[in-house]
Write a protein that holds these residues in place. Structure first.
Motif, PDB file in Angstrom:
ATOM      1  N   ASP A 115       0.850  -1.196   0.000  1.00 16.10           N
ATOM      2  CA  ASP A 115       0.000   0.000   0.000  1.00 16.10           C
ATOM      3  C   ASP A 115       0.880   1.239   0.000  1.00 16.10           C
ATOM      4  O   ASP A 115       1.461   1.602   1.012  1.00 16.10           O
ATOM      5  N   LEU A 116       0.977   1.873  -1.152  1.00 14.96           N
ATOM      6  CA  LEU A 116       1.874   3.021  -1.324  1.00 14.96           C
ATOM      7  C   LEU A 116       1.077   4.316  -1.486  1.00 14.96           C
ATOM      8  O   LEU A 116       1.466   5.220  -2.218  1.00 14.96           O
ATOM      9  N   ARG A 117      -0.046   4.401  -0.783  1.00 18.01           N
ATOM     10  CA  ARG A 117      -0.941   5.545  -0.984  1.00 18.01           C
ATOM     11  C   ARG A 117      -0.284   6.878  -0.646  1.00 18.01           C
ATOM     12  O   ARG A 117      -0.732   7.922  -1.114  1.00 18.01           O
ATOM     13  N   ILE A 118       0.752   6.869   0.124  1.00 18.11           N
ATOM     14  CA  ILE A 118       1.433   8.124   0.446  1.00 18.11           C
ATOM     15  C   ILE A 118       2.050   8.762  -0.800  1.00 18.11           C
ATOM     16  O   ILE A 118       2.307   9.966  -0.832  1.00 18.11           O
ATOM     17  N   PHE A 119       2.250   7.974  -1.862  1.00 19.99           N
ATOM     18  CA  PHE A 119       2.864   8.480  -3.088  1.00 19.99           C
ATOM     19  C   PHE A 119       1.807   8.675  -4.176  1.00 19.99           C
ATOM     20  O   PHE A 119       0.912   7.853  -4.357  1.00 19.99           O
ATOM     21  N   ASP A 120       1.952   9.758  -4.916  1.00 17.37           N
ATOM     22  CA  ASP A 120       1.061  10.031  -6.037  1.00 17.37           C
ATOM     23  C   ASP A 120       1.330   9.059  -7.186  1.00 17.37           C
ATOM     24  O   ASP A 120       2.393   8.433  -7.270  1.00 17.37           O
ATOM     25  N   ASN A 121       0.386   8.978  -8.097  1.00 18.99           N
ATOM     26  CA  ASN A 121       0.586   8.213  -9.323  1.00 18.99           C
ATOM     27  C   ASN A 121       1.814   8.736 -10.070  1.00 18.99           C
ATOM     28  O   ASN A 121       2.064   9.945 -10.118  1.00 18.99           O
ATOM     29  N   GLU A 122       2.563   7.832 -10.653  1.00 23.01           N
ATOM     30  CA  GLU A 122       3.690   8.172 -11.531  1.00 23.01           C
ATOM     31  C   GLU A 122       4.680   9.123 -10.861  1.00 23.01           C
ATOM     32  O   GLU A 122       5.036  10.158 -11.411  1.00 23.01           O
ATOM     33  N   THR A 123       5.134   8.740  -9.690  1.00 20.25           N
ATOM     34  CA  THR A 123       6.087   9.560  -8.936  1.00 20.25           C
ATOM     35  C   THR A 123       7.537   9.206  -9.244  1.00 20.25           C
ATOM     36  O   THR A 123       8.400  10.090  -9.287  1.00 20.25           O
ATOM     37  N   PHE A 124       7.819   7.916  -9.491  1.00 23.81           N
ATOM     38  CA  PHE A 124       9.209   7.448  -9.550  1.00 23.81           C
ATOM     39  C   PHE A 124       9.611   6.986 -10.953  1.00 23.81           C
ATOM     40  O   PHE A 124       8.789   6.508 -11.733  1.00 23.81           O
ATOM     41  N   ASP A 125      10.927   7.124 -11.232  1.00 21.33           N
ATOM     42  CA  ASP A 125      11.488   6.653 -12.498  1.00 21.33           C
ATOM     43  C   ASP A 125      11.956   5.202 -12.398  1.00 21.33           C
ATOM     44  O   ASP A 125      12.032   4.492 -13.399  1.00 21.33           O
ATOM     45  N   LEU A 126      12.306   4.781 -11.175  1.00 20.37           N
ATOM     46  CA  LEU A 126      12.882   3.447 -10.969  1.00 20.37           C
ATOM     47  C   LEU A 126      12.486   2.943  -9.590  1.00 20.37           C
ATOM     48  O   LEU A 126      12.518   3.706  -8.617  1.00 20.37           O
ATOM     49  N   ILE A 127      12.112   1.669  -9.510  1.00 11.88           N
ATOM     50  CA  ILE A 127      11.839   1.032  -8.230  1.00 11.88           C
ATOM     51  C   ILE A 127      12.807  -0.128  -8.045  1.00 11.88           C
ATOM     52  O   ILE A 127      12.961  -0.963  -8.946  1.00 11.88           O
ATOM     53  N   ILE A 128      13.450  -0.165  -6.881  1.00 14.29           N
ATOM     54  CA  ILE A 128      14.340  -1.264  -6.508  1.00 14.29           C
ATOM     55  C   ILE A 128      13.656  -2.045  -5.398  1.00 14.29           C
ATOM     56  O   ILE A 128      13.346  -1.492  -4.334  1.00 14.29           O
TER      57      ILE A 128
END
Length: 272
Positions: A115-128
């Motif tokens: 649950d990543l609701r703290i982040f807006d849609n399309e926030t990151f370029d890369l997820i590790i």
């Protein structure tokens, strides 16, 4: 029981025990990263191929369920704008420790990887996302939320367990014997004896879940990803199974520009 809360406390305890995934990188690793010579791991022994990464300078990176002061600080030192998201307060402290020691800027956020609701849609370029989704009982929301918060054209680099690992009796495997005992998907809560579960709870050992390959791989595809990279790894010869099969998998997944995504999750997070 609340698995998320329990595993949070269990990983806090693992920091005390100095589990290998809780040991922060040293100053030499950070200095090398600042000089462009860096590597990170999402499985135990093989570094992620450099060709899987875009240029890191200014890249917005989410290290998902990735506390411990390892991946995040290295990527920050290499020029990325890093957010580390983890369920353990003590694990996040390891990232802040390295950031303070090395003068890095790293944002740390505590929460459930599903649950990543703290982040807006399309926030990151890369997820590790290193080997960690074995600590939640349902992995599909991890992929869906990752797709939602990742920008179109971005990548998700993940490590996870080959479910074959969970087929065997662990105690016998440590004694040099392989005996198939458990079904897949696997759950500590569903398949261990009451005595074994009591031992884990009394010693604050994280609860684990062996997800099917369908959920791990098809789950990414159905969340809108295209898998473009794959490799296997093991425990580095430290387990009997290493003689017979690789028990870790790493994938690189690309989010196409036409991907759609689900609504954010329901539970709240807090920044720490």
């Amino acid at each position: 029981m609340n698995i998320v809360d329990y595993n949070s406390k269990a990983w806090d305890r693992n920091v005390e025990k100095k589990n290998r995934w809780t040991i922060p990188v040293d100053r030499e690793a950070i200095q090398k990263a600042k000089n462009g010579k860096w590597e990170i791991y999402v499985t135990p022994t093989k570094p992620v191929p450099k060709e899987w990464f875009p240029p890191l300078k200014g890249l917005k990176v989410l290290c998902l369920a990735s506390g411990g002061g390892q991946q995040g600080p290295v990527l920050a030192a290499a020029g990325a704008e890093v957010t580390v998201f983890d369920n353990s307060v003590e694990q996040l402290k390891q990232d802040r420790f390295v950031a303070e020691r090395e003068g890095l800027v790293i944002r740390t956020v505590k929460g459930d990887m599903r649950d990543l609701r703290i982040f807006d849609n399309e926030t990151f370029d890369l997820i590790i996302h290193p080997v960690s989704n074995l600590f939640v009982d349902d992995v599909l929301p991890v992929w869906k939320e990752s797709s939602r918060v990742l920008k179109k054209g971005g990548s998700l680099i993940s490590g996870f367990m080959n479910p074959v690992f969970y087929l065997f009796d662990w105690e016998l495997e440590e004694q040099g014997k392989l005996e198939v005992r458990y079904p897949i998907p696997y759950s500590d809560l569903a398949h261990l004896t009451e005595k074994q579960i009591e031992h884990q709870l009394n010693h604050c050992i994280p609860l684990e879940f062996g997800h099917s390959l369908e959920d791990q791989i098809k789950g990414q595809i159905e969340s809108g990803f295209v898998i473009t990279g794959f490799y296997e790894d093991d425990f580095g010869g430290k387990r009997l199974l290493d003689k017979y099969i690789h028990t870790f998998i790493a994938t690189k997944a690309f989010k196409p520009f036409h991907t759609t995504f689900a609504a954010p999750g329901d539970s709240l997070k807090k920044e720490v």
